[in-house]
Design a protein around this motif. Structure first.
Motif, short mmCIF file in Angstrom:
data_model
loop_
_atom_site.label_atom_id
_atom_site.label_comp_id
_atom_site.label_asym_id
_atom_site.label_seq_id
_atom_site.Cartn_x
_atom_site.Cartn_y
_atom_site.Cartn_z
N PRO A 255 54.55 47.01 37.96
CA PRO A 255 53.39 46.15 37.70
C PRO A 255 52.08 46.91 37.69
CG PRO A 255 54.28 45.77 39.91
CD PRO A 255 55.26 46.63 39.20
N ASP A 256 51.28 46.69 36.64
CA ASP A 256 49.94 47.27 36.59
C ASP A 256 49.02 46.46 37.51
OD1 ASP A 256 48.36 45.18 34.63
OD2 ASP A 256 50.47 45.37 34.12
N LYS A 257 47.79 46.91 37.66
CA LYS A 257 46.88 46.29 38.61
C LYS A 257 46.63 44.82 38.30
CE LYS A 257 42.27 46.55 40.66
NZ LYS A 257 40.97 47.24 40.73
N GLU A 258 46.40 44.48 37.01
CA GLU A 258 46.09 43.10 36.66
C GLU A 258 47.27 42.17 36.89
OE1 GLU A 258 43.14 41.67 35.93
OE2 GLU A 258 42.47 43.65 36.57
N THR A 259 48.49 42.65 36.59
CA THR A 259 49.68 41.83 36.82
C THR A 259 49.91 41.65 38.32
OG1 THR A 259 50.63 42.85 34.83
CG2 THR A 259 52.09 41.52 36.17
N SER A 260 49.73 42.72 39.08
CA SER A 260 49.83 42.63 40.54
C SER A 260 48.83 41.62 41.08
CB SER A 260 49.58 44.00 41.18
OG SER A 260 50.56 44.93 40.81
N LYS A 261 47.64 41.66 40.53
CA LYS A 261 46.57 40.76 40.99
C LYS A 261 46.96 39.30 40.77
CE LYS A 261 41.58 40.04 40.45
NZ LYS A 261 40.37 40.52 39.73
N LYS A 262 47.51 38.99 39.60
CA LYS A 262 47.93 37.62 39.30
C LYS A 262 49.05 37.18 40.24
CE LYS A 262 48.55 38.06 34.72
NZ LYS A 262 48.91 37.62 33.34
N TYR A 263 49.97 38.09 40.51
CA TYR A 263 51.11 37.78 41.37
C TYR A 263 50.64 37.54 42.81
CZ TYR A 263 55.85 38.21 43.31
OH TYR A 263 57.04 37.97 43.94
N ILE A 264 49.77 38.41 43.31
CA ILE A 264 49.25 38.29 44.68
C ILE A 264 48.44 37.01 44.83
CG2 ILE A 264 47.65 39.32 46.36
CD1 ILE A 264 48.50 42.08 45.04
N SER A 265 47.60 36.74 43.85
CA SER A 265 46.76 35.54 43.88
C SER A 265 47.62 34.28 43.94
CB SER A 265 45.87 35.50 42.64
OG SER A 265 45.09 34.33 42.61
N LYS A 266 48.66 34.23 43.14
CA LYS A 266 49.53 33.06 43.12
C LYS A 266 50.23 32.87 44.46
CE LYS A 266 53.47 31.02 40.72
NZ LYS A 266 54.47 31.17 39.63
N LYS A 267 50.75 33.95 45.02
CA LYS A 267 51.48 33.87 46.28
C LYS A 267 50.57 33.41 47.43
CE LYS A 267 55.61 35.06 45.01
NZ LYS A 267 56.76 34.13 45.17
N LEU A 268 49.36 33.94 47.47
CA LEU A 268 48.43 33.56 48.55
C LEU A 268 47.97 32.11 48.41
CD1 LEU A 268 46.22 36.76 49.02
CD2 LEU A 268 48.07 35.93 50.48
N LYS A 269 47.73 31.68 47.17
CA LYS A 269 47.27 30.30 46.95
C LYS A 269 48.36 29.29 47.25
CE LYS A 269 43.63 31.39 43.61
NZ LYS A 269 43.19 31.34 42.19
N GLN A 270 49.63 29.71 47.13
CA GLN A 270 50.74 28.82 47.44
C GLN A 270 50.91 28.63 48.95
OE1 GLN A 270 54.03 30.72 45.44
NE2 GLN A 270 53.82 29.48 43.60
N SER A 271 50.31 29.53 49.72
CA SER A 271 50.43 29.47 51.18
C SER A 271 49.30 28.64 51.77
CB SER A 271 50.39 30.88 51.76
OG SER A 271 49.07 31.40 51.71
N THR A 272 49.39 28.42 53.06
CA THR A 272 48.33 27.68 53.77
C THR A 272 47.40 28.64 54.51
OG1 THR A 272 49.79 27.44 55.69
CG2 THR A 272 49.78 25.64 54.07
N ALA A 273 47.64 29.93 54.35
CA ALA A 273 46.85 30.93 55.08
C ALA A 273 45.42 31.03 54.55
CB ALA A 273 47.53 32.29 54.98
N GLU A 274 44.51 31.36 55.44
CA GLU A 274 43.14 31.63 55.03
C GLU A 274 42.98 33.14 54.83
OE1 GLU A 274 40.48 30.09 57.94
OE2 GLU A 274 41.02 27.98 57.57
N PHE A 275 42.16 33.51 53.85
CA PHE A 275 41.96 34.93 53.58
C PHE A 275 40.52 35.19 53.14
CE2 PHE A 275 44.22 32.77 50.18
CZ PHE A 275 43.42 33.00 49.05
#
Length: 380
Positions: free
Chosen positions: A210-230
């Protein structure tokens, strides 16, 4: 004109009955209704299908879009376009996600799919020979779509490869779709030249890390699916790190979410730095250990000694220990695949590559196990 007046009368009658006026978006013809009633869902036989995998949640970017587009296209016209479709790349990049998405899409269209791993197919073939019962292999010849995940497993298995060639040839003649995944380009898998030629006759696509932009989309999706604050900017900060696979990213995200929940803290840059440092994702190649230490570590972890590792023993426990030893020899001692093969009882190049990649995939999904191994290496 008569049809229009008839439709208007029907709408008026429905309006009076329901107490409100409405305009249908579309009207099904008699043929469409009959086709809808007669259409049956297909089925998927073989290996386990992950209910989470579908095209809608596959994160695309420059590293994987060609494979994604090819998979979608195959679903439009199975058997006629890109047949066979060969998708290759390192572990944890989404190959299995893609092929299972294809299977689910074509099942809805009423097609019968057989989706198996290379190991599953081999076991069926061995069982059919042992029991002198070809019924075990009948499902492969009679399906509409044949999917093999991890063809690297066939390396050096001549009889299994011959059986596979006959099945693929028969399916292609019947315009049935064949889809294959691998870690390697077909020319680099230790199979017969005939099978390599067949696989090269279709479309070959590679999935990159994964390039940086694809990683970014993946990370963003995973964090938004959680209830964690960041913290603000945390997605950008995590994606600035170099990751080899989506599995690796997912392992880090899971660890961050656990830290956040257990410590009752927001995910911060400091937390990210500590987690990555703990698992040594960026420095994993820097550690080298001796052959003696590797064999001692395998003995400690699995109770399998050097003699058994070099033997022809083929039970599950010994095989797994041997795969771990191959991983350590390649990744931690900088041996070549041929050298590692000789140290493990003259195993061939493809067997060593398969072993290393299998363990790498497992460790990318289980960062806790990865950390424990790193600590064991450092402490022994």
């Amino acid at each position: 004109m008569l049809t229009q007046r008839l439709e208007e009368s029907i709408y008026d009658a429905l309006g009076q009955t329901l107490g409100k006026h409405f305009t249908p978006k579309y009207v099904l013809s008699t043929n469409e209704v009959e086709n809808s009633q007669n259409r049956q869902s297909g089925n998927i036989k073989g290996s386990w299908i992950n209910p989470r995998f579908n095209f809608n949640n596959f994160i695309t970017g420059s590293s994987n879009f060609l494979a994604y587009a090819a998979a979608k296209k195959v679903c439009e016209a199975p058997g006629s376009l890109y047949n066979p479709l060969y998708i290759y790349g390192e572990w944890g990049l989404g190959k299995t996600h893609l092929i299972q998405s294809i299977a689910k899409t074509l099942k809805v269209k009423g097609l019968n799919i057989v989706s198996v791993t290379g190991e599953h197919f081999t076991n069926d073939f061995v069982k059919s020979i042992k029991n002198n019962n070809l019924e075990e292999m009948k499902k492969y010849r009679n399906c509409d779509v044949f999917i093999i995940d991890d063809i690297d497993f066939f390396s050096g298995k001549k009889q299994t490869v011959e059986s596979l060639i006959h099945i693929i040839n028969q399916l292609q003649l019947s315009e049935k779709q064949v889809i294959v995944t691998s870690y390697n380009h077909p020319t680099k898998v230790n199979m017969s030249s005939r099978l390599t030629s067949i696989l090269k006759s279709g479309l070959i696509v590679k999935i990159q890390s994964p390039d940086k932009e694809t990683s970014k989309k993946y990370i963003s999706k995973k964090l938004k699916q959680s209830t964690a604050e960041f913290e603000d900017g945390i997605v950008e900060y995590i994606s600035s790190k170099k990751f080899n696979s989506f599995s690796e990213i997912e392992g880090i995200i899971k660890s961050l979410l656990a830290h956040s929940e257990l410590l009752n803290k927001s995910i911060s840059q400091e937390m990210v730095t500590n987690v990555i440092s703990d698992y040594k994702l960026e420095n994993i190649k820097d550690i080298t250990i001796s052959i003696e230490k590797i064999f001692a570590l395998i003995k400690y972890m699995f109770g399998i000694d050097e003699i058994d590792l070099k033997s022809r023993k083929n039970d599950k426990k010994t095989n797994y220990a041997r795969q771990f030893a191959a991983y350590l020899l390649i990744e931690k001692s900088n041996f070549s695949t041929s050298q590692a093969g000789k140290l493990l009882g003259n195993r061939n190049h493809s067997t060593i590559i398969y072993s290393v990649n299998k363990i790498k995939e497992e460790l990318s999904k289980n960062v806790q196990l990865k950390a424990e191994i790193e600590k064991s290496i450092l402490n022994n």
